[in-house]
Design a protein around this motif. Sequence first.
Motif, PDB file in Angstrom:
ATOM      1  N   PRO A  48       5.592  -2.871 -16.533  1.00  0.00           N
ATOM      2  CA  PRO A  48       6.209  -1.673 -15.954  1.00  0.00           C
ATOM      3  C   PRO A  48       7.325  -1.128 -16.843  1.00  0.00           C
ATOM      4  O   PRO A  48       7.968  -1.878 -17.574  1.00  0.00           O
ATOM      5  CB  PRO A  48       6.799  -2.169 -14.627  1.00  0.00           C
ATOM      6  N   GLN A  49       7.550   0.200 -16.742  1.00  0.00           N
ATOM      7  CA  GLN A  49       8.591   0.839 -17.560  1.00  0.00           C
ATOM      8  C   GLN A  49       9.980   0.490 -17.046  1.00  0.00           C
ATOM      9  O   GLN A  49      10.904   0.331 -17.820  1.00  0.00           O
ATOM     10  CB  GLN A  49       8.451   2.362 -17.517  1.00  0.00           C
ATOM     11  N   ALA A  50      10.128   0.450 -15.718  1.00  0.00           N
ATOM     12  CA  ALA A  50      11.466   0.339 -15.145  1.00  0.00           C
ATOM     13  C   ALA A  50      11.664  -1.023 -14.499  1.00  0.00           C
ATOM     14  O   ALA A  50      10.734  -1.575 -13.919  1.00  0.00           O
ATOM     15  CB  ALA A  50      11.661   1.438 -14.096  1.00  0.00           C
ATOM     16  N   PRO A  51      12.850  -1.574 -14.593  1.00  0.00           N
ATOM     17  CA  PRO A  51      13.122  -2.830 -13.881  1.00  0.00           C
ATOM     18  C   PRO A  51      13.057  -2.605 -12.367  1.00  0.00           C
ATOM     19  O   PRO A  51      13.194  -1.469 -11.898  1.00  0.00           O
ATOM     20  CB  PRO A  51      14.523  -3.221 -14.339  1.00  0.00           C
ATOM     21  N   PRO A  52      12.842  -3.684 -11.587  1.00  0.00           N
ATOM     22  CA  PRO A  52      12.559  -3.530 -10.156  1.00  0.00           C
ATOM     23  C   PRO A  52      13.660  -2.822  -9.366  1.00  0.00           C
ATOM     24  O   PRO A  52      13.368  -2.162  -8.367  1.00  0.00           O
ATOM     25  CB  PRO A  52      12.371  -4.967  -9.667  1.00  0.00           C
ATOM     26  N   ASP A  53      14.893  -2.919  -9.810  1.00  0.00           N
ATOM     27  CA  ASP A  53      15.955  -2.276  -9.031  1.00  0.00           C
ATOM     28  C   ASP A  53      16.076  -0.780  -9.332  1.00  0.00           C
ATOM     29  O   ASP A  53      16.754  -0.052  -8.614  1.00  0.00           O
ATOM     30  CB  ASP A  53      17.290  -2.987  -9.291  1.00  0.00           C
ATOM     31  N   ARG A  54      15.394  -0.320 -10.380  1.00  0.00           N
ATOM     32  CA  ARG A  54      15.478   1.107 -10.726  1.00  0.00           C
ATOM     33  C   ARG A  54      14.427   1.888  -9.948  1.00  0.00           C
ATOM     34  O   ARG A  54      13.463   2.410 -10.502  1.00  0.00           O
ATOM     35  CB  ARG A  54      15.263   1.301 -12.231  1.00  0.00           C
ATOM     36  N   THR A  55      14.572   1.974  -8.661  1.00  0.00           N
ATOM     37  CA  THR A  55      13.566   2.633  -7.831  1.00  0.00           C
ATOM     38  C   THR A  55      13.556   4.143  -8.024  1.00  0.00           C
ATOM     39  O   THR A  55      12.671   4.823  -7.547  1.00  0.00           O
ATOM     40  CB  THR A  55      13.793   2.328  -6.341  1.00  0.00           C
ATOM     41  N   GLY A  56      14.545   4.659  -8.739  1.00  0.00           N
ATOM     42  CA  GLY A  56      14.628   6.100  -8.962  1.00  0.00           C
ATOM     43  C   GLY A  56      13.866   6.568 -10.192  1.00  0.00           C
ATOM     44  O   GLY A  56      13.910   7.747 -10.519  1.00  0.00           O
ATOM     45  N   HIS A  57      13.203   5.633 -10.900  1.00  0.00           N
ATOM     46  CA  HIS A  57      12.437   6.026 -12.086  1.00  0.00           C
ATOM     47  C   HIS A  57      10.954   5.780 -11.878  1.00  0.00           C
ATOM     48  O   HIS A  57      10.565   4.872 -11.143  1.00  0.00           O
ATOM     49  CB  HIS A  57      12.925   5.232 -13.307  1.00  0.00           C
ATOM     50  N   VAL A  58      10.157   6.604 -12.577  1.00  0.00           N
ATOM     51  CA  VAL A  58       8.706   6.406 -12.521  1.00  0.00           C
ATOM     52  C   VAL A  58       8.379   5.019 -13.062  1.00  0.00           C
ATOM     53  O   VAL A  58       8.877   4.610 -14.109  1.00  0.00           O
ATOM     54  CB  VAL A  58       7.976   7.474 -13.355  1.00  0.00           C
ATOM     55  N   GLN A  92       3.955 -14.634 -14.994  1.00  0.00           N
ATOM     56  CA  GLN A  92       5.054 -14.226 -14.123  1.00  0.00           C
ATOM     57  C   GLN A  92       5.420 -12.785 -14.421  1.00  0.00           C
ATOM     58  O   GLN A  92       5.568 -12.410 -15.583  1.00  0.00           O
ATOM     59  CB  GLN A  92       6.263 -15.129 -14.377  1.00  0.00           C
ATOM     60  N   GLY A  93       5.535 -11.984 -13.367  1.00  0.00           N
ATOM     61  CA  GLY A  93       5.976 -10.616 -13.590  1.00  0.00           C
ATOM     62  C   GLY A  93       5.438  -9.650 -12.576  1.00  0.00           C
ATOM     63  O   GLY A  93       4.883 -10.042 -11.554  1.00  0.00           O
ATOM     64  N   ARG A  94       5.610  -8.368 -12.893  1.00  0.00           N
ATOM     65  CA  ARG A  94       5.188  -7.319 -11.974  1.00  0.00           C
ATOM     66  C   ARG A  94       4.034  -6.533 -12.567  1.00  0.00           C
ATOM     67  O   ARG A  94       3.969  -6.321 -13.773  1.00  0.00           O
ATOM     68  CB  ARG A  94       6.376  -6.413 -11.641  1.00  0.00           C
ATOM     69  N   PHE A  95       3.143  -6.100 -11.696  1.00  0.00           N
ATOM     70  CA  PHE A  95       1.951  -5.367 -12.105  1.00  0.00           C
ATOM     71  C   PHE A  95       2.327  -3.916 -12.384  1.00  0.00           C
ATOM     72  O   PHE A  95       3.359  -3.437 -11.921  1.00  0.00           O
ATOM     73  CB  PHE A  95       0.929  -5.460 -10.970  1.00  0.00           C
ATOM     74  N   PRO A 136       0.810  -1.226   0.000  1.00  0.00           N
ATOM     75  CA  PRO A 136       0.000   0.000   0.000  1.00  0.00           C
ATOM     76  C   PRO A 136       0.845   1.277   0.000  1.00  0.00           C
ATOM     77  O   PRO A 136       0.431   2.295  -0.546  1.00  0.00           O
ATOM     78  CB  PRO A 136      -0.823  -0.118   1.283  1.00  0.00           C
ATOM     79  N   ASP A 137       2.023   1.213   0.575  1.00  0.00           N
ATOM     80  CA  ASP A 137       2.862   2.429   0.641  1.00  0.00           C
ATOM     81  C   ASP A 137       3.975   2.413  -0.413  1.00  0.00           C
ATOM     82  O   ASP A 137       4.979   3.102  -0.275  1.00  0.00           O
ATOM     83  CB  ASP A 137       3.491   2.535   2.034  1.00  0.00           C
ATOM     84  N   ALA A 138       3.777   1.634  -1.478  1.00  0.00           N
ATOM     85  CA  ALA A 138       4.882   1.410  -2.427  1.00  0.00           C
ATOM     86  C   ALA A 138       5.381   2.695  -3.090  1.00  0.00           C
ATOM     87  O   ALA A 138       6.579   2.865  -3.300  1.00  0.00           O
ATOM     88  CB  ALA A 138       4.455   0.396  -3.491  1.00  0.00           C
ATOM     89  N   VAL A 139       4.454   3.601  -3.427  1.00  0.00           N
ATOM     90  CA  VAL A 139       4.871   4.817  -4.130  1.00  0.00           C
ATOM     91  C   VAL A 139       5.374   5.845  -3.111  1.00  0.00           C
ATOM     92  O   VAL A 139       4.617   6.368  -2.316  1.00  0.00           O
ATOM     93  CB  VAL A 139       3.715   5.415  -4.955  1.00  0.00           C
ATOM     94  N   ALA A 140       6.681   6.093  -3.135  1.00  0.00           N
ATOM     95  CA  ALA A 140       7.265   7.085  -2.230  1.00  0.00           C
ATOM     96  C   ALA A 140       7.235   8.461  -2.885  1.00  0.00           C
ATOM     97  O   ALA A 140       6.976   9.464  -2.223  1.00  0.00           O
ATOM     98  CB  ALA A 140       8.693   6.698  -1.876  1.00  0.00           C
ATOM     99  N   GLY A 199      11.788  -2.987  -2.828  1.00  0.00           N
ATOM    100  CA  GLY A 199      11.119  -4.212  -2.408  1.00  0.00           C
ATOM    101  C   GLY A 199       9.619  -4.107  -2.250  1.00  0.00           C
ATOM    102  O   GLY A 199       8.959  -5.064  -1.846  1.00  0.00           O
ATOM    103  N   ALA A 200       9.046  -2.934  -2.587  1.00  0.00           N
ATOM    104  CA  ALA A 200       7.605  -2.742  -2.342  1.00  0.00           C
ATOM    105  C   ALA A 200       6.729  -3.206  -3.498  1.00  0.00           C
ATOM    106  O   ALA A 200       5.523  -3.301  -3.361  1.00  0.00           O
ATOM    107  CB  ALA A 200       7.326  -1.274  -2.037  1.00  0.00           C
ATOM    108  N   VAL A 201       7.355  -3.469  -4.641  1.00  0.00           N
ATOM    109  CA  VAL A 201       6.589  -3.971  -5.785  1.00  0.00           C
ATOM    110  C   VAL A 201       6.957  -5.435  -5.976  1.00  0.00           C
ATOM    111  O   VAL A 201       8.066  -5.761  -6.406  1.00  0.00           O
ATOM    112  CB  VAL A 201       6.894  -3.165  -7.058  1.00  0.00           C
ATOM    113  N   GLY A 202       6.054  -6.295  -5.588  1.00  0.00           N
ATOM    114  CA  GLY A 202       6.354  -7.721  -5.599  1.00  0.00           C
ATOM    115  C   GLY A 202       6.186  -8.351  -6.967  1.00  0.00           C
ATOM    116  O   GLY A 202       5.463  -7.838  -7.820  1.00  0.00           O
ATOM    117  N   GLU A 203       6.867  -9.455  -7.158  1.00  0.00           N
ATOM    118  CA  GLU A 203       6.695 -10.209  -8.396  1.00  0.00           C
ATOM    119  C   GLU A 203       5.640 -11.288  -8.176  1.00  0.00           C
ATOM    120  O   GLU A 203       5.630 -11.958  -7.144  1.00  0.00           O
ATOM    121  CB  GLU A 203       8.013 -10.854  -8.818  1.00  0.00           C
ATOM    122  N   VAL A 204       4.738 -11.420  -9.140  1.00  0.00           N
ATOM    123  CA  VAL A 204       3.724 -12.479  -9.074  1.00  0.00           C
ATOM    124  C   VAL A 204       4.221 -13.656  -9.912  1.00  0.00           C
ATOM    125  O   VAL A 204       4.669 -13.482 -11.048  1.00  0.00           O
ATOM    126  CB  VAL A 204       2.374 -11.956  -9.620  1.00  0.00           C
TER     127      VAL A 204
END
Lengths: 449, 392
Positions: free
Chosen positions: B68-78, A203-206, A172-176, A188-193
Amino acid sequence: MPRTASRRRLHLAAHFPGVNNTTVWTDPRSGSQIDFASFLHLARTAERGRFDFFFLAEGLRLRELKGRVHDLDVAGRPESLTVLSALAAVTERLGLAGTVSATFNEPYELARRLATLDHLSEGRAAWNVVTTSDAFTGENFRRGGFLDRADRYTRAEEFLRLARALWDSWRPDAVAADQELGRFVRPGAVGEVRHHGRHFTVQGRFTLPRSPQGHPVIIQAGDSDEGREFAAANADVIFSRHGTLEDGRAFYADVKRRLARHGREPHELKIMPAATYALGDTDAEAAENAAEIRRLQVGPQTATAFLEQIWGRDMSAHDPEGPLPDVEPAADAGISQGRVQVADRLAVAAKWRAVAEEKRLSIRDLVIEMTGRQSFVGSPETVARRMEEFVEAEAADGFILVPHLTPGGLDPFVDRVVPILQERGVFRTEYTGTTLRDHLGLAAPRRTP
Amino acid sequence: MNDRSDTPATDHLHLAVALDGAGRHPAAWREPPARPARLFSAGYWTGLVAEAERGLLDFVTIEDALGPQAPPDRTGHVTGRLDAVLLAARLAPVTTRIGLVPTATTTHTEPFHVAIGIATLDHVSGGRAGWRPQISARAEEARHFGRRDLPDVLEPYHVADLLDEAGDAVEVARSLWDSWEDGAEIRDVATGRFLDRDRLHYADFRGRWFDVKGPSITPRPPQGQPVVALLAHAGPALELAARSADVVFVTPSDREGAAALVRQIRALPRTGEPLKIFADLVVFLGAGAAERKARLDELDGAAFEGAASDAAVFTGTPEELADLLLDWRDAGIQGFRLRPGGLPHDLKAVTRGLTSALRRRGAFRDAYEAGTLRGLLGLPRPVNRHLPVGAR
């Protein structure tokens, strides 16, 4: 009548008039089935009446009779979620429910569209999960008629489970959105399904943060044993079709009993039957109006078409205003496509013949007698009282109202019946929450990490 | 609904803006006035499109993809996007004239659903819908569907296949949009018929990728055919655009490149109205544009230019940009899709600065001249393919 705290409150929804003969298009007040103004009118009327939600049905292929497009009923409809998204701009509190097939969609894409609608409406989205296994509709899609009838609900169940995993995948707090730190999402706040099941391997991220309601409200409309079980396990609302008090009570008891098996409480699933109505200043006038509406709903050609659907053969040589001819129904398969099939045509035909002979009815009057009578007929007081009785008797938690006219058919109900329901203390006078879950009294869904 | 302007201002440029996230620069979200926390709210987008409409732009495009546009480790991008077709529908009732052109992918989606979604967008917007079909060439997105395998590195024949499929998806959509003739709804009380079914038509499309029967469930859109716009970087996509699209977005790096692309496109086989050729440009505008871009580059740790951008990057004042656009116009470019480096800053510089500068040069409208997107682009409402030639 005194107000008591124990009185059960009811829920109301507005069904945009559908593509069948109950939607009267011959009335001069009948408007467009596709112009946005029609959707806007009905949605605003529903919101003015403080309804829980607006409801759109779906049919992914034009219906056919005798191998040709059925031309007697209204036809043509928008893509459900697209028009609901537009309605989100012009309503503020009204829930927005769309029927979308779990058979001819893929979970990642549909979960994303539903989450989008929930974001854009600030928590007012609902999904009526329907299944279809018919090859007729499949001809419009990549996979054709790929799904066995027996697998309709196994696919829907796995579809929904996967959709929920996707909706839950962002914390819920993923977007900083921290401009200073340069951190858009928290690490780590965006999990992989990772899903590997019988129907789907995903498989992947939403692509969306958790939406305001967490999950959109889930509606289910099937009446089979599997459908009821699916609803008991998964749904927040059942769109049922049990018109009488007795049928409604039996259905209500059956479905609510099933909830315990899934660790759920009775109030977590709302049962809302489809309901039609005819109003008048007096009960007698309402009855006259009801009869008039039925005659408009069943014109001569429509009467013949109904008869052909039951008899399974061409009946166009017989005058619909005349008596039922001495013709036996065909024993082979039906002649209609894309509409609910009559389960046992021969038995239905025998029953129709018995009624026709007993009451000496013409073909048209027989069809009027045997199909789609209004659920509630009476003065506004009578209709309000009857609705309350249904809810008090645990035959329903509310109703999904289906007007017979587009787009103004709901106005008389909102103008005349809703104030009485409010006066009797069984319907809200103002929205107390902002999301559809709030209106329905549903808790936020638990998040499975 | 004939919106073709009586006096087509042929020397007027068409202007569109590409909306995506906080802007085209990867670090654009990090500086005020960007509002990155609002990216998934309706209000963010209604503000942007209202600004674009205030500037009398032809249309906005809305970017999208099925991952998603950015890979998971790129937390600095939208990362993260709303579904573009639904977002466009949400914007329709709060605008009146501007065209709305969402991206919808053709690779994993159902052509039937996409076609009725765009038709519905056209209905809810009163004839302002477009569609940017896009292929999905990412293996990651294929894994979101699990229905086909794509390698991590694509060979040219993979891309050719995806483009071929996109072409079929456009053809199916166009066929479905024409599957109801305009007068198919007759409401004939005497015969009890709502429809004249002789004016409904099966698509009966059979192709290598899918078959679609039809007819559509959605009546013919107000524009007849919503505008199809393709971004094309190279030969096969340009050929597809010439065959299937109304508008093509190209990415020349200079005037000579633009002239060469125009020559190449005009030589391609094409039937019907001539293809409208738009050039894409990333723009950083205003007095301090170069400094602002330099700051963003530093924040991102990489310069946003050259290989980092498929489209040329312009940095300068609106006046300088107006001169460049008119120079490219002389090379045959009819319109521009500007991708603001940062939102809303560079959008406002377009709607307030650039449009005034162009208007002073007699090259941009001072009022909307049509109520549909086809009308704004000077495209006639097409006659239905099912009408006999004599009736057209």
